[in-house]
Design an enzyme around this catalytic site. Sequence first.
Site, PDB file in Angstrom:
ATOM      1  N   THR A 185     -39.752  51.256 -63.382  1.00  0.00           N
ATOM      2  CA  THR A 185     -38.424  50.656 -63.238  1.00  0.00           C
ATOM      3  C   THR A 185     -37.346  51.718 -63.398  1.00  0.00           C
ATOM      4  O   THR A 185     -37.392  52.522 -64.321  1.00  0.00           O
ATOM      5  CB  THR A 185     -38.238  49.522 -64.274  1.00  0.00           C
ATOM      6  OG1 THR A 185     -39.306  48.593 -64.093  1.00  0.00           O
ATOM      7  CG2 THR A 185     -36.902  48.817 -64.085  1.00  0.00           C
ATOM      8  N   GLN A 224     -28.360  74.582 -61.481  1.00  0.00           N
ATOM      9  CA  GLN A 224     -27.115  75.219 -61.915  1.00  0.00           C
ATOM     10  C   GLN A 224     -26.040  75.262 -60.826  1.00  0.00           C
ATOM     11  O   GLN A 224     -24.859  75.371 -61.144  1.00  0.00           O
ATOM     12  CB  GLN A 224     -27.397  76.641 -62.407  1.00  0.00           C
ATOM     13  CG  GLN A 224     -28.089  76.696 -63.755  1.00  0.00           C
ATOM     14  CD  GLN A 224     -27.202  76.317 -64.927  1.00  0.00           C
ATOM     15  OE1 GLN A 224     -25.983  76.438 -64.876  1.00  0.00           O
ATOM     16  NE2 GLN A 224     -27.806  75.836 -65.994  1.00  0.00           N
ATOM     17  N   CYS A 243     -32.851  77.373 -74.127  1.00  0.00           N
ATOM     18  CA  CYS A 243     -34.250  77.012 -74.350  1.00  0.00           C
ATOM     19  C   CYS A 243     -34.978  78.091 -75.123  1.00  0.00           C
ATOM     20  O   CYS A 243     -35.964  77.829 -75.780  1.00  0.00           O
ATOM     21  CB  CYS A 243     -34.953  76.782 -73.026  1.00  0.00           C
ATOM     22  SG  CYS A 243     -33.952  75.895 -71.855  1.00  0.00           S
ATOM     23  N   GLY A 282     -33.950  67.657 -64.302  1.00  0.00           N
ATOM     24  CA  GLY A 282     -34.309  68.837 -63.521  1.00  0.00           C
ATOM     25  C   GLY A 282     -35.753  69.261 -63.761  1.00  0.00           C
ATOM     26  O   GLY A 282     -36.457  69.658 -62.826  1.00  0.00           O
ATOM     27  N   THR A 283     -36.198  69.170 -64.987  1.00  0.00           N
ATOM     28  CA  THR A 283     -37.562  69.588 -65.325  1.00  0.00           C
ATOM     29  C   THR A 283     -38.588  68.761 -64.564  1.00  0.00           C
ATOM     30  O   THR A 283     -39.520  69.299 -63.962  1.00  0.00           O
ATOM     31  CB  THR A 283     -37.782  69.445 -66.853  1.00  0.00           C
ATOM     32  OG1 THR A 283     -36.834  70.282 -67.519  1.00  0.00           O
ATOM     33  CG2 THR A 283     -39.193  69.852 -67.250  1.00  0.00           C
ATOM     34  N   HIS A 288     -26.989  66.090 -66.109  1.00  0.00           N
ATOM     35  CA  HIS A 288     -26.254  66.506 -67.317  1.00  0.00           C
ATOM     36  C   HIS A 288     -25.608  67.889 -67.200  1.00  0.00           C
ATOM     37  O   HIS A 288     -24.857  68.292 -68.083  1.00  0.00           O
ATOM     38  CB  HIS A 288     -27.128  66.390 -68.570  1.00  0.00           C
ATOM     39  CG  HIS A 288     -28.129  67.481 -68.783  1.00  0.00           C
ATOM     40  ND1 HIS A 288     -27.890  68.537 -69.618  1.00  0.00           N
ATOM     41  CD2 HIS A 288     -29.368  67.667 -68.288  1.00  0.00           C
ATOM     42  CE1 HIS A 288     -28.954  69.330 -69.644  1.00  0.00           C
ATOM     43  NE2 HIS A 288     -29.867  68.828 -68.834  1.00  0.00           N
ATOM     44  N   SER A 329     -29.859  68.107 -61.480  1.00  0.00           N
ATOM     45  CA  SER A 329     -29.844  67.374 -62.752  1.00  0.00           C
ATOM     46  C   SER A 329     -28.440  66.869 -63.040  1.00  0.00           C
ATOM     47  O   SER A 329     -27.451  67.552 -62.765  1.00  0.00           O
ATOM     48  CB  SER A 329     -30.316  68.305 -63.874  1.00  0.00           C
ATOM     49  OG  SER A 329     -30.249  67.637 -65.114  1.00  0.00           O
ATOM     50  N   ASN A 366     -29.602  80.324 -64.297  1.00  0.00           N
ATOM     51  CA  ASN A 366     -28.934  79.660 -65.412  1.00  0.00           C
ATOM     52  C   ASN A 366     -28.425  80.635 -66.467  1.00  0.00           C
ATOM     53  O   ASN A 366     -27.479  80.347 -67.175  1.00  0.00           O
ATOM     54  CB  ASN A 366     -29.871  78.636 -66.059  1.00  0.00           C
ATOM     55  CG  ASN A 366     -31.262  79.166 -66.292  1.00  0.00           C
ATOM     56  OD1 ASN A 366     -31.910  79.690 -65.373  1.00  0.00           O
ATOM     57  ND2 ASN A 366     -31.753  79.067 -67.503  1.00  0.00           N
TER      58      ASN A 366
HETATM   59  C1  LIG Z   1     -31.085  72.822 -67.179  1.00  0.00           C
HETATM   60  C2  LIG Z   1     -31.987  73.395 -66.153  1.00  0.00           C
HETATM   61  C3  LIG Z   1     -33.208  72.780 -65.829  1.00  0.00           C
HETATM   62  C4  LIG Z   1     -33.738  71.586 -66.578  1.00  0.00           C
HETATM   63  O1  LIG Z   1     -33.027  70.414 -66.279  1.00  0.00           O
HETATM   64  P1  LIG Z   1     -33.158  69.168 -67.280  1.00  0.00           P
HETATM   65  O2  LIG Z   1     -32.403  68.074 -66.597  1.00  0.00           O
HETATM   66  O3  LIG Z   1     -32.528  69.600 -68.566  1.00  0.00           O
HETATM   67  O4  LIG Z   1     -34.603  68.865 -67.409  1.00  0.00           O
HETATM   68  C5  LIG Z   1     -33.975  73.335 -64.831  1.00  0.00           C
HETATM   69  N1  LIG Z   1     -33.565  74.428 -64.161  1.00  0.00           N
HETATM   70  C6  LIG Z   1     -32.398  75.042 -64.432  1.00  0.00           C
HETATM   71  C7  LIG Z   1     -31.994  76.235 -63.645  1.00  0.00           C
HETATM   72  C8  LIG Z   1     -31.570  74.546 -65.435  1.00  0.00           C
HETATM   73  O5  LIG Z   1     -30.428  75.160 -65.709  1.00  0.00           O
END
Ligand SMILES: *Cc1c(COP(=O)(O)O)cnc(C)c1O
Length: 398
Positions: free
Chosen positions: A239, A181, A326, A71-72, A203, A201, A153
């Site tokens: 890759t 989220q 975080c 996500g970042t 995870h 994202s 989040n």
């Molecule tokens: C977790 C999160 C991210 C970051 O995603 P990652 O895959 O951990 O880099 C960005 N934005 C929100 C709202 C999140 O909850």
Amino acid sequence: MQPVYMDHGATTPVHPEVVKAMVETMEKSFGNPSSVHAFGREARKLLDEARASVASLMGASPEQIIFTSGGTEADNMAIFGAARGMRLKGKGNHIITSAVEHHAVLDACKALEKEGFEVTILPVDEDGQVHVEELEKALRDDTVLVTIMHANNEVGTIQPIQELARLAKARGAVFHTDAVQSFGKIPVDVNELGVDLLSASAHKIYGPKGVGCLYIAKGVKLTPLSYGGSQERRRRPGTENLPGIVGFGKAALISQAEMQAEAERLTRYRDRLIDGLMELPHVKLNGHRTNRLPQNVNLSFHFIEGESLLLMLDMKGIAASSGSACTSGSLDPSHVLLAMGLSHEIAHGSLRLTLGRGNSEEDVDYILNTIPEIVERLRALSPLYEGKEAVTSCTQRR
Ligand SMILES: *Cc1c(COP(=O)(O)O)cnc(C)c1O
């Protein structure tokens, strides 16, 4: 005692079927998707299938999905890419975001200020909601990018993305939303929302860490963040992380099948937790009561340090968070809660419980039985609490 994991907003356990798909990919399909031989073609097929699964969960076409490292990176790619791209076209250098964004968005915007961009940060109301009129007031002819998250989040509040996007695009700005989220938890449809760019994202939806994606609408131009090969339409060369991407695709498929039933189940648990814990004295709900993610509970317990509460819960086998994952570890209270008008003191006493697939009705019962006694014990130790039993509600600054 079985531990109770209620921190799904930070990350989720990887679904066993996702693990299986990833292991199989590593064992049997190690080829490079860019190779022309059979090994490469096999890998390419898996890559295409995963892209189709992720695209389908957001109503996009597969070619509109660019896989990233999470996500970042997707947020950074969207924000730097769109802002720099639009400035190159001579459109302007003004960016609009909100006060409750994830740091991936806020810090990217801050970095762009150093490149000469001007950033307007929209306020939110006491529920954490961005008002459409605020965006209307902030939009200018030189606004190149508006980036506002779909669901928060920390407090779970859902933003009126459809209206915000329509407004921004009518003024010629690119609209990005961080949907990390909400994706896979509530319906997310890029066409219905009308966004140009959307981050997700893996995870956070029972997929692996280190993989995510950016949706890019047709015709939206981004300057790339990195240069190299022709992978991901040259927008994200290198890759591909095939096992991760296959895992993301599998997680998206599972979410698509289970989303509705899961949202209904977790909303029930969420409301039981909120209603049950709000019966305690001096407790405040953070975030919108109904317009919030099914899995999110965020409460402030007056006269208590969130960190002490977390430690006591941990001793009882309950994994939760205070503020956001975080920011924990620092003593700064959450920027989200402060933006919603909470005092530092009340923001410090916040607890976030984020529900997920592994949680049961028994977990909810256990938490409803455990938290009241912990809160009572911590308050008994607090010098601030003495004589405060008569106070009826947590006061807010505005
Ligand atoms: C977790 C999160 C991210 C970051 O995603 P990652 O895959 O951990 O880099 C960005 N934005 C929100 C709202 C999140 O909850």
